[in-house]
Design an enzyme around this catalytic site. Sequence first.
Site, short mmCIF file in Angstrom:
data_model
loop_
_atom_site.label_atom_id
_atom_site.label_comp_id
_atom_site.label_asym_id
_atom_site.label_seq_id
_atom_site.Cartn_x
_atom_site.Cartn_y
_atom_site.Cartn_z
N ASP A 143 0.84 -1.19 0.00
CA ASP A 143 0.00 0.00 0.00
C ASP A 143 0.88 1.26 0.00
O ASP A 143 0.68 2.18 0.80
CB ASP A 143 -0.96 -0.01 1.19
CG ASP A 143 -1.99 1.13 1.12
OD1 ASP A 143 -2.22 1.64 0.01
OD2 ASP A 143 -2.54 1.49 2.18
N HIS A 186 -2.84 0.64 11.86
CA HIS A 186 -2.62 -0.76 11.50
C HIS A 186 -1.13 -1.03 11.33
O HIS A 186 -0.33 -0.10 11.18
CB HIS A 186 -3.34 -1.09 10.19
CG HIS A 186 -3.19 -0.02 9.14
ND1 HIS A 186 -4.12 0.97 8.93
CD2 HIS A 186 -2.18 0.26 8.28
CE1 HIS A 186 -3.70 1.79 7.98
NE2 HIS A 186 -2.52 1.38 7.56
N GLN A 254 -3.22 -5.26 5.97
CA GLN A 254 -3.08 -4.19 6.96
C GLN A 254 -4.03 -4.47 8.13
O GLN A 254 -5.23 -4.28 8.02
CB GLN A 254 -3.41 -2.83 6.31
CG GLN A 254 -2.34 -2.37 5.33
CD GLN A 254 -2.79 -1.25 4.41
OE1 GLN A 254 -3.79 -1.39 3.69
NE2 GLN A 254 -2.07 -0.15 4.41
N ARG A 284 2.31 12.93 10.70
CA ARG A 284 1.01 12.88 10.03
C ARG A 284 0.27 11.66 10.57
O ARG A 284 0.73 10.53 10.42
CB ARG A 284 1.23 12.73 8.52
CG ARG A 284 -0.01 12.45 7.71
CD ARG A 284 0.41 12.09 6.29
NE ARG A 284 -0.68 11.85 5.38
CZ ARG A 284 -1.33 10.69 5.24
NH1 ARG A 284 -1.03 9.66 6.01
NH2 ARG A 284 -2.28 10.57 4.34
N ASP A 286 -1.88 9.07 10.26
CA ASP A 286 -2.53 8.40 9.14
C ASP A 286 -3.83 7.72 9.56
O ASP A 286 -3.87 7.04 10.59
CB ASP A 286 -1.58 7.34 8.56
CG ASP A 286 -2.20 6.60 7.39
OD1 ASP A 286 -2.58 7.27 6.41
OD2 ASP A 286 -2.33 5.36 7.46
N GLU A 328 -4.83 13.48 9.58
CA GLU A 328 -5.25 13.09 8.23
C GLU A 328 -6.62 12.44 8.37
O GLU A 328 -6.74 11.24 8.56
CB GLU A 328 -4.26 12.11 7.60
CG GLU A 328 -4.53 11.85 6.12
CD GLU A 328 -5.22 10.53 5.80
OE1 GLU A 328 -5.72 10.38 4.67
OE2 GLU A 328 -5.27 9.63 6.66
N HIS A 392 -0.70 12.01 -2.58
CA HIS A 392 -0.50 10.67 -3.12
C HIS A 392 -1.81 9.90 -3.23
O HIS A 392 -1.86 8.85 -3.85
CB HIS A 392 0.48 9.92 -2.21
CG HIS A 392 -0.13 9.60 -0.89
ND1 HIS A 392 -0.39 10.57 0.07
CD2 HIS A 392 -0.59 8.44 -0.37
CE1 HIS A 392 -0.95 9.99 1.11
NE2 HIS A 392 -1.09 8.71 0.88
N ASP A 393 -2.86 10.38 -2.56
CA ASP A 393 -4.13 9.66 -2.55
C ASP A 393 -5.07 10.15 -3.63
O ASP A 393 -4.80 11.12 -4.34
CB ASP A 393 -4.80 9.80 -1.17
CG ASP A 393 -4.31 8.76 -0.18
OD1 ASP A 393 -3.87 7.68 -0.62
OD2 ASP A 393 -4.37 9.03 1.03
N ARG A 517 -4.15 4.74 -7.80
CA ARG A 517 -3.44 5.89 -7.25
C ARG A 517 -2.02 5.98 -7.80
O ARG A 517 -1.42 7.06 -7.80
CB ARG A 517 -3.41 5.81 -5.71
CG ARG A 517 -4.77 6.09 -5.08
CD ARG A 517 -4.73 5.90 -3.57
NE ARG A 517 -4.48 4.52 -3.21
CZ ARG A 517 -4.35 4.08 -1.94
NH1 ARG A 517 -4.44 4.94 -0.94
NH2 ARG A 517 -4.13 2.81 -1.68
C1 OTU Z 1 -4.50 6.87 4.26
O1 OTU Z 1 -5.62 7.28 3.52
C2 OTU Z 1 -3.29 6.99 3.35
O2 OTU Z 1 -3.17 8.30 2.90
C3 OTU Z 1 -3.43 6.01 2.22
O3 OTU Z 1 -2.42 6.15 1.26
C4 OTU Z 1 -3.44 4.63 2.81
O4 OTU Z 1 -3.74 3.71 1.79
C5 OTU Z 1 -4.46 4.46 3.92
O5 OTU Z 1 -4.52 5.58 4.82
C6 OTU Z 1 -4.12 3.28 4.75
O6 OTU Z 1 -2.93 3.50 5.48
O7 OTU Z 1 -8.35 5.53 2.45
O8 OTU Z 1 -7.78 6.47 0.08
O9 OTU Z 1 -11.18 8.57 5.18
O10 OTU Z 1 -9.57 7.99 3.20
O11 OTU Z 1 -7.23 7.79 5.82
C7 OTU Z 1 -7.11 7.01 1.18
C8 OTU Z 1 -9.82 8.52 5.45
C9 OTU Z 1 -7.53 6.37 2.47
C10 OTU Z 1 -9.14 7.63 4.45
C11 OTU Z 1 -7.67 7.81 4.52
C12 OTU Z 1 -6.91 6.80 3.77
#
Ligand code: OTU
Length: 640
Positions: A143, A186, A254, A284, A286, A328, A392-393, A517
């Site tokens: 991931d 996680h 995870q 951050r 996460d 985040e 990055h998301d 992504r």
């Molecule tokens: C975060 O984001 C990270 O930014 C992602 O890159 C990870 O894949 C994920 O956690 C797991 O570690 O689902 O699409 O509503 O949207 O926390 C991004 C909040 C994610 C989630 C966000 C998550």
Amino acid sequence: MFDLEHEQSLSLVRLLPRLEAGLDARDQAAFVPRFTQHFPALFRLLLEVYGQNYDFFYHLEQMTDLLVSAFKSRPQTLRQLDDQRLVNPHWYQRGAMLGYVLYVDLFNGTLDGVREKIPYLKQLGVTYLHLMPLFKAPESNSDGGYAISDFRTVNPALGTMAGLRVLADDLRAEGISLVLDFVFNHTSDEHDWALKALEGDKRHQKFYFMFPDRTLPDQYQTNLREIFPQQAPGAFTHVPKLDKWVWTTFNTFQWDLNYANPDLFCAMLGEMLFLANQGVEVMRLDAVAFIWKQMGTSCENLPQVHGIIQAYNLCAKIAAPALLFKSEAIVHPDDVVKYISEGESPISYNPTYMALLWEAAATRDVSLLRYAMERRFVLPQGCTWVNYIRCHDDIGWSFADEDARMLGIQGFSHRQFLNEFYTSAFAGSYARGLRFNYNPINQDMRICGSAASLGGLESGLMAANAEWIEAAVNRIVLLHGVMLAAGGIPLLYSGDEIAMLNDYSFSDDPHKAGDERWVHRAKFDWSRLEEAQRRPTTPHGQVFSRLLRLIQLRAQDSAFDGGETRFFDSGNQNVLSFARRNEVVILANFSDHPQTLGWLALRGVWGMPNSASDIISGEILDTVSPIHLLPWGMLWVRAD
Ligand code: OTU
């Protein structure tokens, strides 16, 4: 009767000898006052979160020992930083702050490679550098590093922990704060805790959520949101070796950690303080919304989450006070703000601003953006947004349906439109994006793509259409411009400064193919940068040079220091307008046509100015005739 104050002071009296035993006289002088200052609030929070589940002898001693040993091993340079931050706690509100986020391997190979590029980061004006997860992780799909197998080991392909410390020091010497993720919801299923749990170790099994059959998972699942409905449907994974169902909110590998277990709270505190002592200045948090589960709820944003973050924050204030949390939480805007306070996360992503900027770019109408920001932008004293366009998301349309309704916009169909627009299913759309995790049940999806491709540069270049290219360049600069001008910490996503396009090659890599992504996680194109610097008239060169100018203007101008950003109605639904400290007014034309605006539209800020200029172009503006904005044009107006 439980007497809180009495219990609290009793505990303190009992714990103090541990501080004296663990620290020499000099360390005690620094540590003991901080411990006694923050202990009462910490005690109260732990009691609130854990109540009866907390062993106020055993767990408090465990926690205290961790704090003591973390402080003891905190390097001298970081202790100096602690002192500086205590004197100047709002350092992150200065106008010259600029964030930059990158993947170590994609940017320049390794941690040493990043170090080599510090001069480039300096040239950009970066003061906050977020390195994407760089720890040991499964070699197959991890991931993007968000499945961590060891918080204390750097992925050997990228470098070593010693190398990370050197990088942190070198960055700090150049005025750049190191930001890393605290991926604490996680671990990967290859983390030592998970491996022990797999071997049957009961203590470590209790670090996670494990169920003997589907009974409870099925009950929980009815209220849960699907995060990755396509790549990892459902929130539970069957683990054959244990014949148990493990809670996995994200991917199957995870495993969610169980914060209802105070033992786990302590274990993660140890990892957090370890990272802080490597020189991480901002963490951050996460996926913070998900760290507490309760039957019958959505298991997101529960009150205990806030209690835990506040408790961790107090722990940091005791052992590593320079550490700053950034939340985040990509959730409903009403929930986003609940994480933001000086005692919890003083800085936070601003996902609502991000999503609505793209919404306005698609609709050419800023009404919803303005409406939401008029009500939602102002944060408590000492707190700051991290404003961004891309990261990055994926992009999720997490605006409030209630806001939309007030403007006669129906949330569901509006999201449908935006999804079509950004996946170029909508006729005439300039955007080139990919759909992410389509959920056939509620027809929800999110959007992937680089800023430049979503902003129209890819389609313009493909069609070799000069007019489209020009519009795209202006649009990309405008989106970055309103991000930069809005105060707080603007966060550039590496590659966006040279308008890098989507990279579709991820679909050839079996570990990436299932996750769109990766389309906007391309290798940084150094030759493109070199060309952009050499030829500032190419589209990429224009974006680069214009962004650089905006960054420099912002850093030099006190109008962007701390203080407030006030959005207001310009009277023109194509033009976004906001004032910085009543000194500068930002006007941004989100349409394909020129717009004019009477000076009266700005009377709420200045009355009628005698003279005014645009600080971007340096041109004097005529205060007698209306203000003129080019298509996708932007002015930063200062008046006298
Ligand atoms: C975060 O984001 C990270 O930014 C992602 O890159 C990870 O894949 C994920 O956690 C797991 O570690 O689902 O699409 O509503 O949207 O926390 C991004 C909040 C994610 C989630 C966000 C998550």
